[in-house]
Design an enzyme around this catalytic site. Structure first.
Site, PDB file in Angstrom:
ATOM      1  N   ARG A 279      71.960 -16.518 -27.259  1.00 25.50           N
ATOM      2  CA  ARG A 279      70.577 -16.564 -27.668  1.00 25.50           C
ATOM      3  C   ARG A 279      70.052 -17.946 -27.750  1.00 25.50           C
ATOM      4  O   ARG A 279      70.700 -18.662 -28.856  1.00 25.50           O
ATOM      5  CB  ARG A 279      70.457 -15.495 -28.761  1.00 25.50           C
ATOM      6  N   LEU A 280      69.242 -18.436 -27.179  1.00 25.65           N
ATOM      7  CA  LEU A 280      68.701 -19.759 -27.255  1.00 25.65           C
ATOM      8  C   LEU A 280      67.229 -19.905 -28.231  1.00 25.65           C
ATOM      9  O   LEU A 280      66.412 -19.178 -27.718  1.00 25.65           O
ATOM     10  CB  LEU A 280      68.216 -20.232 -25.833  1.00 25.65           C
ATOM     11  N   ASP A 281      67.719 -20.664 -29.188  1.00 21.21           N
ATOM     12  CA  ASP A 281      66.603 -20.633 -30.181  1.00 21.21           C
ATOM     13  C   ASP A 281      65.592 -21.363 -29.664  1.00 21.21           C
ATOM     14  O   ASP A 281      65.686 -22.486 -29.187  1.00 21.21           O
ATOM     15  CB  ASP A 281      67.329 -21.407 -31.542  1.00 21.21           C
ATOM     16  N   HIS A 284      60.592 -23.098 -26.760  1.00 22.66           N
ATOM     17  CA  HIS A 284      59.343 -23.810 -26.645  1.00 22.66           C
ATOM     18  C   HIS A 284      59.295 -25.132 -27.358  1.00 22.66           C
ATOM     19  O   HIS A 284      58.422 -25.919 -27.008  1.00 22.66           O
ATOM     20  CB  HIS A 284      58.083 -22.805 -27.457  1.00 22.66           C
ATOM     21  N   GLU A 318      64.386 -17.047 -27.180  1.00 22.97           N
ATOM     22  CA  GLU A 318      63.406 -17.210 -28.158  1.00 22.97           C
ATOM     23  C   GLU A 318      62.229 -18.004 -27.750  1.00 22.97           C
ATOM     24  O   GLU A 318      62.460 -19.069 -27.461  1.00 22.97           O
ATOM     25  CB  GLU A 318      63.779 -17.289 -29.341  1.00 22.97           C
ATOM     26  N   HIS A 411      65.845 -12.098 -38.351  1.00 14.29           N
ATOM     27  CA  HIS A 411      66.013 -13.299 -39.588  1.00 14.29           C
ATOM     28  C   HIS A 411      64.956 -14.017 -39.943  1.00 14.29           C
ATOM     29  O   HIS A 411      64.310 -14.325 -40.974  1.00 14.29           O
ATOM     30  CB  HIS A 411      67.215 -14.007 -38.994  1.00 14.29           C
ATOM     31  N   ASP A 412      64.036 -14.211 -38.534  1.00 15.05           N
ATOM     32  CA  ASP A 412      62.747 -14.796 -38.852  1.00 15.05           C
ATOM     33  C   ASP A 412      61.685 -14.096 -39.513  1.00 15.05           C
ATOM     34  O   ASP A 412      61.261 -14.498 -40.558  1.00 15.05           O
ATOM     35  CB  ASP A 412      62.209 -15.398 -37.332  1.00 15.05           C
ATOM     36  N   GLN A 413      61.551 -12.925 -38.847  1.00 14.50           N
ATOM     37  CA  GLN A 413      60.302 -12.291 -39.618  1.00 14.50           C
ATOM     38  C   GLN A 413      60.389 -11.484 -40.771  1.00 14.50           C
ATOM     39  O   GLN A 413      59.591 -11.399 -41.405  1.00 14.50           O
ATOM     40  CB  GLN A 413      59.990 -10.778 -38.606  1.00 14.50           C
ATOM     41  N   VAL A 414      61.792 -11.461 -41.269  1.00 17.16           N
ATOM     42  CA  VAL A 414      62.128 -11.377 -42.733  1.00 17.16           C
ATOM     43  C   VAL A 414      62.022 -12.500 -43.627  1.00 17.16           C
ATOM     44  O   VAL A 414      61.674 -12.763 -44.481  1.00 17.16           O
ATOM     45  CB  VAL A 414      63.348 -10.440 -42.925  1.00 17.16           C
TER      46      VAL A 414
END
Length: 634
Positions: A279-281, A284, A318, A411-414
């Site tokens: 999963r590539l963080d 952007h 992402e 993890h981000d949205q929480v």
């Protein structure tokens, strides 16, 4: 075990090598007869020595090669030996491609034995359509907080219906508490998690149980503490900035070697650790305006390596750009990645569940937003965004459904909420089942965030353990400023405090709470239906019809494969809704009702079986959904 790939046996040179011999990877690589070969890129240095710290101290110079590489083979260096690189006889630094940092980010690197008793020879990876992702943070998933402590939970996740563990970043970071996005040694597995041996044990156990492993990797920046790469070469550029500081040099002078470093890192995880997907963080923030972008090189190299290994390997991205280029084929001008996260789906669902409208949630809040996400993947596909005050995104209708990953939590949205609250403390009980159905029964790849399946109430807050007090204070200040856009009152939890970390540990208490046990069984049943009902297992945008009834707060979707059909009706309203829907003629069986008594609900309002003459009137409980499948007439 997974099914083998057929006809994949051709090997072509990995593009990352760019003419360099493949048997000369970066870092310290053990050879036979107690020898070790070292290779480091240090174009900013005139002289590089290996300082063997233990077991017996000595200094050995490396030979300068082309394009700033230094290399050499040293006798009497076995696994377990610790070393630094001494640069120009003045400064000592750990290896940028260190395989292990047993004493942390400032300590010496360690030579690691690459041998491991793998037992996954019959594992070939999963087809993309079979992924059901479970994102977890190794440090908070268990009290022990390491890889081996995850293994006893694998049977339960497999029984739930999960097919892939997605590990948040494990590259060595400062201290023992961190989300992982402050990693500074991309090849080194976090020492407090159990190091490389512990991670291999976890991956091996997953494959033996038929579970894939996805690893979150960060190629857009490195953390601030222990980041010594700039002492070796121009890994970073001042031409661009990211939200986290200096941008990685992917398109300037010397960028070929920088690319080689990160692509070799991806191949390292796939080859040495048998990881099934990366999963590539935040791609952007990978700022690259070259004619042949880094992400394109990366995708090609990974596909070549997968062919060579005869395994399925995926790349997930992402991005907040709503740009389809990452997942378009390279022959169509894309990068050739396999799938990407859909934040729009999350935002559309979250606002319907919570009513929140602050920050970027102000762009969402209507049922038609979620309906569009179901149909296309993006909500903002070139239309005007009030939050951004400009048009945002590109059309995504033609991108296959399997190329989108959706979720109600991650993890981000929480964790990027000031208090790190999960849905379980934000919405009523019945809305948790509604969220489960919207994600699991969508036409996309579902992702669950650790603990959501039983309604975990422990928060997931932002935490660090930097050794520099000034850096810790800078992080605190940054967190305060970050929440100003959301107009949140109060003080964020101290990210440096161990107590902040401790309160994030999962309770795994679904066996002790009735609602937790029922919610977990509900997820298990939804995932079972997703696998067994052909229209749900068939991830397709083209084989569905979606309607939004804004006034009633209802979303309706019909999905089909050949002659088999299902329909779903979701009521996001806090009040009961009665709606007339275009259900095709025939007899329909109720497969799941979130308000069924077995799910601690109020009892179904819709008859079972349901007979339709082409249109039916359905009564739906508040915050509930139903799933029906058409019965074949004999």
């Amino acid at each position: 075990m997974s099914r083998p790939l057929e006809g994949i046996h051709v090997y072509r040179e990995d593009p990352v090598m760019k003419g360099l011999p493949e048997d000369l990877p970066l870092g310290a690589n053990g050879l036979e007869s107690g020898r070790c070969r070292f290779r480091v890129w240090a174009p900013r240095r005139r002289r590089v020595e290996v300082h063997i710290v233990s077991p017996a101290e000595r200094f050995v110079p490396l030979r300068a090669g082309e394009r700033g590489y230094y290399e050499g083979t040293i006798e009497g260096v076995r696994p377990g030996a610790q070393y630094f690189y001494r640069l120009d006889g003045q400064v000592e630094r750990p290896d940028p491609a260190s395989r292990f940092q047993p004493r942390g980010v400032h300590g010496p690197s360690m030579v690691v034995d690459s041998d491991f008793p793998w037992a996954d020879r019959c594992w070939f990876g999963l087809p993309l359509e079979e992924y059901v992702l479970y994102e977890l943070h190794v440090g908070t998933f268990t009290v022990r907080g390491d890889f081996e402590a995850v293994i006893p939970h694998l049977d339960g996740l497999k029984e739930l219906g999960v097919t892939a563990l997605e590990l948040m970043p494990v590259a060595q970071f400062p201290g023992s508490r961190n989300w992982g996005y402050d990693g500074v040694y991309p090849f080194s597995v976090q020492n407090s998690y159990g190091g490389p041996e512990g991670m291999k044990k976890l991956v091996n156990a997953c494959h033996q149980k038929g579970l894939a492993v996805v690893l979150d990797v960060v190629y857009n920046h490195l953390g601030p503490e222990g980041n010594y790469l700039r002492d070796f070469g121009p890994y970073f550029t001042d031409r661009y900035r990211t939200p986290w500081g200096e941008a990685v040099n992917f398109d300037g002078p010397h960028s070929d070697e920088v690319r080689r470093f990160f692509v070799e890192n991806a191949l390292f995880w796939i080859t040495d650790f048998h990881v099934d997907a990366l999963r590539l963080d935040a791609i952007h923030a990978i700022l690259d305006f070259s004619a042949e972008p880094f992400l394109q090189d990366l995708a090609l190299a990974v596909k070549e390596r997968a062919e060579r290994l005869n395994r399925r390997v995926q790349l997930f991205a992402e991005s907040d750009l709503n740009d389809t280029r990452p997942v378009r084929p390279q022959e169509s001008g894309g990068f050739g990645l396999d799938a990407q996260w859909s934040d729009d789906f999350h935002h559309a669902l979250h606002t319907l569940l919570t009513g929140e409208q602050a920050g970027y949630y102000g762009d969402f809040g209507k049922v038609q937003d979620l309906a569009k996400a179901w149909q296309s993947g993006y909500v903002y596909d070139g239309k005007y965004s009030s939050h951004r005050r400009r048009r945002h995104g590109t059309p995504s209708r033609q991108i296959p459904a399997r190329r989108f990953i959706v979720f109600s939590q991650n993890h981000d949205q929480v964790g990027n909420r000031m208090l790190g609250e999960r849905l379980s403390v934000l919405v009523p009980w019945e809305a948790l089942k509604l969220a489960a159905g919207a994600v699991v029964l969508s036409p996309f790849i579902p992702l669950l965030f650790m603990g959501e399946e039983y309604g975990e109430t422990a928060p997931f807050q932002y935490f660090i353990s930097h050794s520099d007090p000034e850096l810790a204070e800078a992080v605190r200040r940054g967190r305060r400023e970050e929440f100003s856009a959301f107009q949140v009152q109060g003080e964020p939890p101290d990210p440096q405090s161990e107590e902040t970390f401790r309160r994030c540990l999962l309770g795994h208490d679904h066996h002790g709470r009735e609602e937790g046990r029922i919610l977990r069984e509900f997820y298990r049943e939804a995932l079972r239906l997703r696998r067994q009902l052909s229209p749900l297992a068939h991830l397709s945008k083209e084989h569905q019809e979606v309607l939004s009834l804004e006034k009633e707060g209802v979303l309706w979707a019909r999905r089909w494969k050949e002659e088999e059909q299902v329909f779903l009706a979701f009521n996001f309203s806090p009040v009961r809704a009665t709606v007339a829907l275009p259900v095709p003629e025939g007899t329909w069986r109720k497969d799941l009702d979130s308000e069924g008594e077995e799910w601690k609900g109020k009892g179904g309002l819709i008859p079972d079986p349901l007979h339709s003459q082409g249109r039916v009137s359905l009564a739906l409980h508040p915050r509930s959904f139903v799933l029906f499948s058409r019965v074949e007439e004999e």
